[in-house]
Design an enzyme around this catalytic site. Structure first.
Site, mmCIF file in Angstrom:
data_model
loop_
_atom_site.group_PDB
_atom_site.id
_atom_site.type_symbol
_atom_site.label_atom_id
_atom_site.label_comp_id
_atom_site.label_asym_id
_atom_site.label_seq_id
_atom_site.Cartn_x
_atom_site.Cartn_y
_atom_site.Cartn_z
ATOM 1 C CG HIS A 218 4.963 -2.815 -3.039
ATOM 2 N ND1 HIS A 218 4.009 -3.784 -3.158
ATOM 3 C CD2 HIS A 218 4.424 -1.699 -3.588
ATOM 4 C CE1 HIS A 218 2.936 -3.307 -3.751
ATOM 5 N NE2 HIS A 218 3.158 -2.044 -4.042
ATOM 6 N N GLY B 205 6.960 -6.847 -8.410
ATOM 7 C CA GLY B 205 5.612 -6.591 -8.926
ATOM 8 C C GLY B 205 5.350 -5.113 -9.176
ATOM 9 C CG HIS B 206 4.692 -0.801 -7.492
ATOM 10 N ND1 HIS B 206 5.287 0.182 -8.275
ATOM 11 C CD2 HIS B 206 3.533 -0.264 -7.041
ATOM 12 C CE1 HIS B 206 4.508 1.253 -8.288
ATOM 13 N NE2 HIS B 206 3.447 1.015 -7.555
ATOM 14 C CG HIS C 80 -0.610 -0.129 -10.895
ATOM 15 N ND1 HIS C 80 0.196 0.953 -10.684
ATOM 16 C CD2 HIS C 80 -1.352 -0.280 -9.772
ATOM 17 C CE1 HIS C 80 -0.039 1.429 -9.471
ATOM 18 N NE2 HIS C 80 -0.986 0.706 -8.897
ATOM 19 C CD GLU D 142 -4.260 1.365 -7.257
ATOM 20 O OE1 GLU D 142 -3.088 0.980 -7.377
ATOM 21 O OE2 GLU D 142 -4.700 1.945 -6.264
ATOM 22 C CD GLU E 272 -2.125 5.920 -7.559
ATOM 23 O OE1 GLU E 272 -2.587 4.876 -8.072
ATOM 24 O OE2 GLU E 272 -1.169 5.925 -6.764
ATOM 25 C CB CYS F 268 1.233 7.836 -8.092
ATOM 26 S SG CYS F 268 1.623 8.089 -6.354
ATOM 27 C CB CYS G 31 1.834 6.044 -3.137
ATOM 28 S SG CYS G 31 0.114 5.951 -3.642
ATOM 29 C CB CYS G 32 -1.046 10.375 -4.044
ATOM 30 S SG CYS G 32 -1.638 9.089 -5.166
#
Ligand code: ZN
Length: 1015
Positions: free
Chosen positions: A174, A223-224, A315, A368, A383, A385, A450-451
């Site tokens: 990340h 990756g994210h 994701h 996810e 989610e 997010c 994160c959320c």
């Protein structure tokens, strides 16, 4: 390049300056208008499409959002910063700066959570004069900035744990995600303060990344995703085009093998790594996870180049962010390939993969992420997010394409999927947002934050979603009480005041006040829900096509409300001070049905009023199981404003049936407001079975309790009957053939996976009818299938043992039979693995205790026949004929010495009893042989095979189909030799189904020729 300036409100003054100028070159204005630090910051405008009326120019007050913004400012921000401080997010930076001796806490993405909450605070501070919070935010910001390295790098985890690893393991750690959130926060700090300390730090960090990655440098991508859209923001705030170029590079590089050079993407099978000596269980699990990511890298939207992606996979949060960046790149650069790709992805998401509340991400594949098309179970992931990322993406789609339908989805996801993640009190959060639950409580904080922090930053951004500007156009996308002020192309400043109780009331009054008369086009979005369309696709539809007329007046004069092709009503005129526009959108309660392919919502209904999706919560519907209530089709529904409830909502009520079918009053509340009172069950979709009840009016189209038996049905005139085939049996019929790319890869090392088999050019012809020309799975609506609680058109997956990732023999059986008949075909599949005919399916004629699963099988078949109308509305007017029976044998009898001597008799009795049950003495019957073991296997297996054959041969109008011809080469299907050819060998299942189908057709042809002879 176009540049506009935006106002910056400082802590010293409430003065607002709005300026807008055009420049022909890349010039950034950072004008200090006075020493008292009122600054105007220029922002780059897009090449095409619309541009934002940013949140800082929109004051929302009163109505729906005013109180929410107040709660957000007074509760959420402080709560979030408290939790983050308590959990070490801030001291991590102190440690990185060398001024803290305690431990580094959390994980590699910890910084991003703090950046997001800080960003939220900075939005809010632009609307609230709050010196105390401002001081707190500046203090935290200084501690963050103190950790920045000489080269610009700024992630506490790597500064503390070893800078030599800072760009290792890009896929999992990340790094770029942290950087992106830092950039977004820094841009907002600049907008808030006009100061450059944060944005200059962001530039240093971005320059560092630019020095490591890019053409001729490293080609890795993170990756994210997230940095890609943040770099566009940084470009717009600084005018530094290299940030836009870097964003584009990161987009262009996805879908290629990463390393020191760009290479074409190749997928490869999963290889499980060797366990290294001394590795703990946790370390080994992680190593396996790392290895699996290469194989499953659709998770990161990295399975093929983005410009070639047409289906949303992986994701859902990452997808929302990268699709946002693609839309941005298409708006700011010449990139038609990304526009084409986001168009396709949008069709896929909105047409096949979105919940009715705008949420996305079923996590079907444990990532996810998105699941298969139309596979939208209600106990799901969704989610917070992902909904927020979805809002961002739809907003950018609207800006790119200037079409109202994108704002429709943005509104749906915002009011329903996103804000459901935060409590009315502003300090309770959900990470997951299922549409059905046995009960759930919100957390005051979530360690993986994160959320909560994403919710902290989206609420204060809502003002920025309300309007947009185009050439000489002002767009109204959302209806929200408040004021804004924009400068039109002719330089005239226009104030716009919006008064409305939306989403509870559809009356909106806009007062347009230009400084002087100004010609421009005021574009009003007429929401899809007001035009008879809950979503801009056929995924969900209203129960009826009634559309209540929308009213529109300008200065009291009625205007026609027919939106143009872009979904907006265009009011082109010379606007003068205090011109009044009144929009009146009636808000009847609407029933929504899902597309028939959404099996989870079959026979169910949900309610929508305005843009709000409703749910039924236990607390409002006491003494009943809300998961089993029903709302008859004719039940009248009324809306009732309840200002004291849940921060002020409109509830819906109507007469329905409780779980014991007693008439009761049912109450629904907005989905976003659930789980704010006591814990209890909740559901968005409820049954609509119009169950007859004395207390309720008879339904206009009742489902017959029992259809007339087939002998009468067959004589009925009109359409020919549906051909029904019963597919019954033991483990082999249940089906464990793995069909999916991403799901259990370890079955036969992926070799039994049908999707893999289909890639074999020598076999492609066998499977060509499973996909259409575009490569999409075919759904055959002329062949329907039901299995347990699922029913739908025949397609790959959906009715196998493990759900959508498995098949049984029914798939190819259905294709063979479907091609034979011109009438519609219904397959009723009823099967259980691990059961014996000797005991579990023991038929009545065999004497002894009738098998529990024999009874269950009959129950399943009758239920499926009774529910034809409910499950398949398009077959509603047809009769049916039970046309064939297939029994696929299992291996459990083989294991019991007592079962084998009886097997032939039990088989004959089973068929006779079923023929009696369905009043069809010569019902064609196909017996599929057990495929396990092998012809050479000795012992019980050989004896059992003999017993099967003996029994099957004594069944008149029956056929024994040997499927062992389809055993695979041991190399292809290593499990065959272990007695489990079915385990994962989807190709075998396909071929077994083919043999069973052809066997059935042989019998049907014989039967036909016999009946022709007798004529
Ligand atoms: Zn999240």
């Amino acid at each position: 390049m176009l540049i506009r300036s935006v106002k910056v409100k400082s802590r010293y003054t409430k003065g607002i300056i709005i300026m807008r100028k055009y420049f022909a070159t890349t010039i950034i204005m950072a004008i200090s208008l006075s020493l008292m630090s009122i600054a105007a910051v220029a922002e780059v405008l897009p090449n095409r499409g619309l541009y934002e009326v940013s949140h800082d120019r929109v004051e929302l007050h009163g109505g729906f959002w005013g109180p929410r913004l107040k709660t957000h400012h007074e509760t959420t921000i402080g709560h979030a910063l408290d939790c983050l401080e308590r959990n070490g997010h801030v001291t991590n930076f102190d440690k990185a700066a060398g001024v803290f001796d305690g431990p580094l806490r959390g994980h590699h993405a910890f910084d991003s959570d703090l950046h997001k909450a800080m960003e939220g605070a900075m939005y809010s501070l632009q609307h609230h004069d709050d010196p105390k919070l401002r001081q707190r935010v500046e203090g935290i910001l200084d501690r963050i900035l103190a950790a920045q390295q000489e080269d610009g790098f700024l992630i506490s985890y790597f500064i503390v744990n070893g800078l030599d690893k800072k760009w290792d393991d890009m896929r999992l750690e990340h790094q770029m995600y942290n950087a992106g959130h830092f950039f977004e926060m820094a841009v907002e700090h600049h907008r808030l303060s006009g100061e450059k300390k944060a944005i200059d730090a962001a530039k240093r960090f971005a320059d560092h990344i630019d020095s490591v990655f890019g053409p001729g440098k490293r080609y890795d991508v993170g990756g994210h995703e997230e940095i890609e859209l943040a770099l566009v923001k940084l470009y717009r705030a600084t005018g530094e085009r290299r940030y836009l170029e870097l964003s584009r590079f990161l987009l262009d590089e996805r879908g290629h093998l990463h390393g020191t050079e760009r290479r074409p993407f190749e997928s490869g099978p999963l290889s499980v790594p060797e366990r290294i000596e001394g590795q703990t269980d946790a370390e080994y699990r992680r190593a396996k996870w790392h290895a699996s990511l290469r194989w499953r890298n659709g998770r990161m939207q990295d399975h093929k180049p983005l410009a070639e992606q047409t289906e949303a996979v992986g994701h859902a949060v990452r997808a929302g962010y990268i699709y946002s960046a693609m839309a941005d790149i298409a708006r700011f650069m010449d990139a038609p390939e990304y526009e084409r790709a986001v168009d396709s992805l949008w069709q896929d998401v909105v047409g096949r993969k979105m919940y009715v509340n705008g949420s996305i991400g079923t996590a079907q594949y444990g990532d996810e992420g998105f699941g298969d098309p139309y596979l939208l179970p209600n106990r799901t992931y969704c989610e917070s997010c992902a909904s927020i990322a979805h809002v961002f993406w739809q907003h950018r789609m609207n800006l790119l394409k200037a079409q109202a339908k994108y704002a429709d989805v943005m509104e749906l996801a915002l009011y329903n999927g996103a804000i459901s993640g935060i409590s009315i009190s502003g300090d309770g959060f959900f990470y997951q947002n299922p549409l059905e639950s046995k009960g759930s409580s919100r957390s005051s904080w979530i360690g993986l934050a994160c959320c909560p922090t994403n919710l902290t930053r989206i609420i204060p951004q809502v003002g920025g979603l309300v309007y947009a500007q185009g050439k000489n156009r002002l767009y109204v996308n959302l209806f929200a009480a408040g004021d804004t002020s924009v400068r039109m192309d002719d330089g005239v400043k226009v104030k716009l005041a919006q008064k409305t109780d939306y989403p509870w009331d559809g009356y909106v009054k806009l007062t347009v006040t230009p400084e002087q008369a100004s010609d421009f086009d005021l574009c009003l979005r007429i929401p899809g829900w007001a035009l008879g369309r809950p979503v801009p696709s056929d995924l969900y539809r209203f129960a009826d096509s009634k559309v209540a007329a929308v009213g529109l007046k300008v200065n009291g004069k009625t205007i026609d409300v027919t939106p143009e092709e872009d979904g907006y009503v265009h009011l082109k005129r010379s606007w003068k001070a205090a011109d009044a526009v009144e929009l009146d959108m009636p808000m009847p309660v609407r029933r929504i049905y899902a597309h028939e392919k959404v099996l989870a919502d079959r026979g169910k209904v949900t309610l929508m009023r305005g843009p709000i999706i409703y749910c039924f919560e236990a607390v409002d519907n006491p003494n009943m199981d809300v998961l089993s209530i029903a709302l008859p089709r004719e039940a009248e529904l009324r809306a009732e404003p309840r200002p004291e409830l849940l921060g002020g909502v409109t509830i819906l009520q109507g007469k329905g049936l409780d779980d014991r079918q007693r008439p009761v009053t049912l109450t629904a509340v907005p989905y976003y407001s659930w789980a704010n009172r006591e814990k209890g069950a909740m559901t968005v979709w409820i049954n609509e079975a119009p169950i007859a009840s004395a207390a309720l009016p008879a339904t206009s189209s009742p489902i017959p309790a029992q259809r007339a038996d087939q002998s009468t049905s067959l004589k009925q005139a009109g359409k020919s009957p549906i051909k029904v085939f019963i597919l019954a049996g033991q483990s082999n019929m249940e089906g464990q053939g793995v069909v999916s790319m991403d799901h259990p890869s370890d079955y036969n090392s992926g070799k039994g996976n049908l999707v893999n088999t289909m890639k074999d050019p020598n076999k492609a012809y066998l499977y060509k009818h499973l996909k259409d020309r575009k490569g999409e799975w075919i759904v055959r609506d002329d062949v329907k299938i039901t299995f347990r609680d699922r029913s739908g058109g025949l397609t790959i997956g959906y009715t196998g043992y493990g759900g959508s990732s498995h098949i049984g023999p029914e798939l190819q059986f259905g294709h063979v039979i479907g091609d034979y008949f011109k009438e519609p075909v219904l397959l009723i599949k009823t099967a259980w693995g691990g059961k014996s005919l000797y005991q579990d399916f023991r038929p009545p004629s065999s004497g002894g205790k009738v098998g529990k699963f024999y009874k269950q099988m009959l129950k399943d078949i009758h239920k499926a026949l009774n529910d034809i109308e409910k499950n398949f509305p398009d077959l509603a007017s047809r009769t049916y004929e039970v046309a064939g029976f297939v029994w696929m044998q299992g291996w459990n009898d083989m294991c019991d010495a007592k079962a084998i001597p009886e097997y032939d008799k039990n088989l004959i009795n089973l068929v006779n009893d079923l023929r009696k049950e369905f009043k069809s003495p010569d019902l064609p019957v196909v017996i599929g042989e057990l495929g396990n073991g092998g012809p050479e296997a000795g012992g019980n297996m050989a004896a059992f095979r003999k017993a099967q054959k003996k029994g099957a041969e004594q069944i008149d109008n029956g056929v024994f189909v040997i499927t062992h011809n389809f055993w695979r080469d041991p190399q292809q299907s290593p499990n065959v030799n272990h007695g489990h050819h079915w385990c994962g060998n989807a190709e075998s299942y396909f071929l077994v189904g083919d043999a069973l189908g052809k066997g059935m057709i042989r019998l049907l042809m014989k039967k036909n020729s016999r009946s022709n002879d007798s004529r």
